[in-house]
Design a protein around this motif. Structure first.
Motif, PDB file in Angstrom:
ATOM      1  N   ALA A 119       0.852  -1.193   0.000  1.00 26.30           N
ATOM      2  CA  ALA A 119       0.000   0.000   0.000  1.00 26.30           C
ATOM      3  C   ALA A 119       0.882   1.235   0.000  1.00 26.30           C
ATOM      4  O   ALA A 119       2.053   1.174   0.373  1.00 26.30           O
ATOM      5  N   VAL A 120       0.305   2.338  -0.413  1.00 26.98           N
ATOM      6  CA  VAL A 120       0.932   3.649  -0.271  1.00 26.98           C
ATOM      7  C   VAL A 120       0.101   4.401   0.752  1.00 26.98           C
ATOM      8  O   VAL A 120      -1.121   4.489   0.625  1.00 26.98           O
ATOM      9  N   ALA A 121       0.790   4.912   1.776  1.00 22.65           N
ATOM     10  CA  ALA A 121       0.137   5.730   2.807  1.00 22.65           C
ATOM     11  C   ALA A 121       0.939   7.015   2.880  1.00 22.65           C
ATOM     12  O   ALA A 121       2.046   7.038   3.396  1.00 22.65           O
ATOM     13  N   SER A 122       0.390   8.081   2.322  1.00 27.26           N
ATOM     14  CA  SER A 122       1.162   9.293   2.099  1.00 27.26           C
ATOM     15  C   SER A 122       0.551  10.526   2.740  1.00 27.26           C
ATOM     16  O   SER A 122      -0.669  10.624   2.879  1.00 27.26           O
ATOM     17  N   GLY A 123       1.405  11.461   3.063  1.00 27.44           N
ATOM     18  CA  GLY A 123       0.970  12.759   3.547  1.00 27.44           C
ATOM     19  C   GLY A 123       0.479  13.667   2.431  1.00 27.44           C
ATOM     20  O   GLY A 123      -0.040  14.745   2.689  1.00 27.44           O
ATOM     21  N   SER A 124       0.639  13.246   1.203  1.00 31.32           N
ATOM     22  CA  SER A 124       0.154  14.016   0.056  1.00 31.32           C
ATOM     23  C   SER A 124      -1.340  13.823  -0.128  1.00 31.32           C
ATOM     24  O   SER A 124      -1.938  12.947   0.476  1.00 31.32           O
ATOM     25  N   VAL A 154      -3.588  -0.173  -3.346  1.00 30.48           N
ATOM     26  CA  VAL A 154      -4.159   0.320  -2.097  1.00 30.48           C
ATOM     27  C   VAL A 154      -3.434   1.613  -1.758  1.00 30.48           C
ATOM     28  O   VAL A 154      -2.209   1.634  -1.617  1.00 30.48           O
ATOM     29  N   ARG A 155      -4.213   2.692  -1.658  1.00 27.82           N
ATOM     30  CA  ARG A 155      -3.629   4.018  -1.452  1.00 27.82           C
ATOM     31  C   ARG A 155      -4.439   4.791  -0.421  1.00 27.82           C
ATOM     32  O   ARG A 155      -5.661   4.802  -0.480  1.00 27.82           O
ATOM     33  N   VAL A 156      -3.723   5.437   0.482  1.00 25.85           N
ATOM     34  CA  VAL A 156      -4.365   6.272   1.491  1.00 25.85           C
ATOM     35  C   VAL A 156      -3.638   7.606   1.508  1.00 25.85           C
ATOM     36  O   VAL A 156      -2.410   7.648   1.625  1.00 25.85           O
ATOM     37  N   SER A 157      -4.392   8.676   1.380  1.00 21.80           N
ATOM     38  CA  SER A 157      -3.802  10.015   1.433  1.00 21.80           C
ATOM     39  C   SER A 157      -4.155  10.677   2.754  1.00 21.80           C
ATOM     40  O   SER A 157      -5.111  10.290   3.431  1.00 21.80           O
ATOM     41  N   ALA A 158      -3.384  11.694   3.094  1.00 23.99           N
ATOM     42  CA  ALA A 158      -3.626  12.429   4.334  1.00 23.99           C
ATOM     43  C   ALA A 158      -5.014  13.056   4.357  1.00 23.99           C
ATOM     44  O   ALA A 158      -5.609  13.192   5.426  1.00 23.99           O
ATOM     45  N   GLU A 159      -5.544  13.404   3.195  1.00 22.62           N
ATOM     46  CA  GLU A 159      -6.856  14.043   3.160  1.00 22.62           C
ATOM     47  C   GLU A 159      -7.994  13.054   3.439  1.00 22.62           C
ATOM     48  O   GLU A 159      -9.118  13.470   3.666  1.00 22.62           O
ATOM     49  N   VAL A 177      -2.722   7.531   8.625  1.00 20.15           N
ATOM     50  CA  VAL A 177      -2.620   7.000   7.250  1.00 20.15           C
ATOM     51  C   VAL A 177      -2.132   5.560   7.253  1.00 20.15           C
ATOM     52  O   VAL A 177      -2.595   4.742   6.463  1.00 20.15           O
ATOM     53  N   PHE A 178      -1.205   5.251   8.139  1.00 23.15           N
ATOM     54  CA  PHE A 178      -0.679   3.883   8.203  1.00 23.15           C
ATOM     55  C   PHE A 178      -1.707   2.909   8.751  1.00 23.15           C
ATOM     56  O   PHE A 178      -1.845   1.787   8.247  1.00 23.15           O
ATOM     57  N   GLU A 195       8.139   8.555  12.780  1.00 20.87           N
ATOM     58  CA  GLU A 195       7.405   8.695  14.046  1.00 20.87           C
ATOM     59  C   GLU A 195       5.987   8.144  13.908  1.00 20.87           C
ATOM     60  O   GLU A 195       5.475   7.483  14.816  1.00 20.87           O
ATOM     61  N   ALA A 196       5.345   8.394  12.784  1.00 18.05           N
ATOM     62  CA  ALA A 196       3.995   7.864  12.562  1.00 18.05           C
ATOM     63  C   ALA A 196       4.002   6.347  12.547  1.00 18.05           C
ATOM     64  O   ALA A 196       3.098   5.703  13.098  1.00 18.05           O
ATOM     65  N   ALA A 197       5.013   5.744  11.938  1.00 24.39           N
ATOM     66  CA  ALA A 197       5.134   4.286  11.929  1.00 24.39           C
ATOM     67  C   ALA A 197       5.287   3.755  13.355  1.00 24.39           C
ATOM     68  O   ALA A 197       4.652   2.766  13.739  1.00 24.39           O
ATOM     69  N   ARG A 198       6.121   4.416  14.152  1.00 26.74           N
ATOM     70  CA  ARG A 198       6.313   4.000  15.543  1.00 26.74           C
ATOM     71  C   ARG A 198       4.988   4.075  16.303  1.00 26.74           C
ATOM     72  O   ARG A 198       4.604   3.142  16.988  1.00 26.74           O
ATOM     73  N   ARG A 199       4.276   5.175  16.132  1.00 19.39           N
ATOM     74  CA  ARG A 199       2.999   5.360  16.828  1.00 19.39           C
ATOM     75  C   ARG A 199       1.958   4.344  16.374  1.00 19.39           C
ATOM     76  O   ARG A 199       1.056   3.993  17.136  1.00 19.39           O
ATOM     77  N   ALA A 200       2.072   3.880  15.132  1.00 18.00           N
ATOM     78  CA  ALA A 200       1.144   2.879  14.605  1.00 18.00           C
ATOM     79  C   ALA A 200       1.496   1.467  15.069  1.00 18.00           C
ATOM     80  O   ALA A 200       0.714   0.539  14.865  1.00 18.00           O
TER      81      ALA A 200
END
Length: 169
Positions: A41-46, A66-71, A82-83, A108-113
């Motif tokens: 998957a792509v999990a992006s801040g874009s 599989v794609r997830v954007s910040a919006e 996102v993750f 940091e987001a990966a760690r929190r996830a």
């Protein structure tokens, strides 16, 4: 102002659609994981449009469907939203996921996830990241990543990354 923003976004999408490239080692890594049957998957801040444009321009769109954007989530990185959404869409537990990140907020987001992380910091050509930027192996910003390629793309090694992903399960 809205018209100016719309023009800017249109030009940005045109640029992404014609100039986006995937660095060869990362392309090989994605292809190898896909061939081995790992869900991706792509999990992006874009936002969604540039994600889609970049994946189609690089030819990776069919491998990363599989794609997830910040919006699409409540909070952006360094929050894990996102993750966690990408894991949910893949039907995977966060602890089963590996994130590949080029930014400190993403690590940091990966760690929190609760996800394992490979850090490939963005490093401008010919430069070595300063440790206070977190790019160096001793940098605090990337310290929570399980595997760090401190020199960024030029040091990324497909075999080392693949072995780390598959042996860490």
């Amino acid at each position: 102002m809205d018209e100016l923003l719309a023009v800017k976004n249109r030009h940005y999408l045109e640029l992404v659609g014609t100039a986006a490239t995937a660095f060869p080692q990362m392309r090989a890594f994605v292809e190898r994981l896909h061939t081995a049957g790992h869900p991706l998957a792509v999990a992006s801040g874009s936002s969604r449009a540039p994600i889609d444009a970049a994946l189609e321009a690089t030819g990776l769109g069919s491998l990363l469907t599989v794609r997830v954007s910040a919006e699409e989530v409540g909070r952006g990185k360094p929050e894990p939203d996102v993750f966690l959404e990408a894991a949910r869409l893949l039907g995977a537990a966060p602890a089963e996921c590996v994130v590949v990140e080029d930014s400190a907020p993403g690590v940091e987001a990966a760690r929190r996830a609760g996800m394992r992380c490979i850090a490939v910091p963005y490093v401008p050509d010919g430069q070595r990241p300063r440790s206070d930027e977190g790019g160096g192996q001793d940098g605090a910003a990337f310290a929570s990543a399980g595997l760090v390629f401190a020199g960024g793309q030029r040091e990324f090694d497909v075999q080392i990354a693949y072995d780390w992903v598959t042996q860490s399960n």
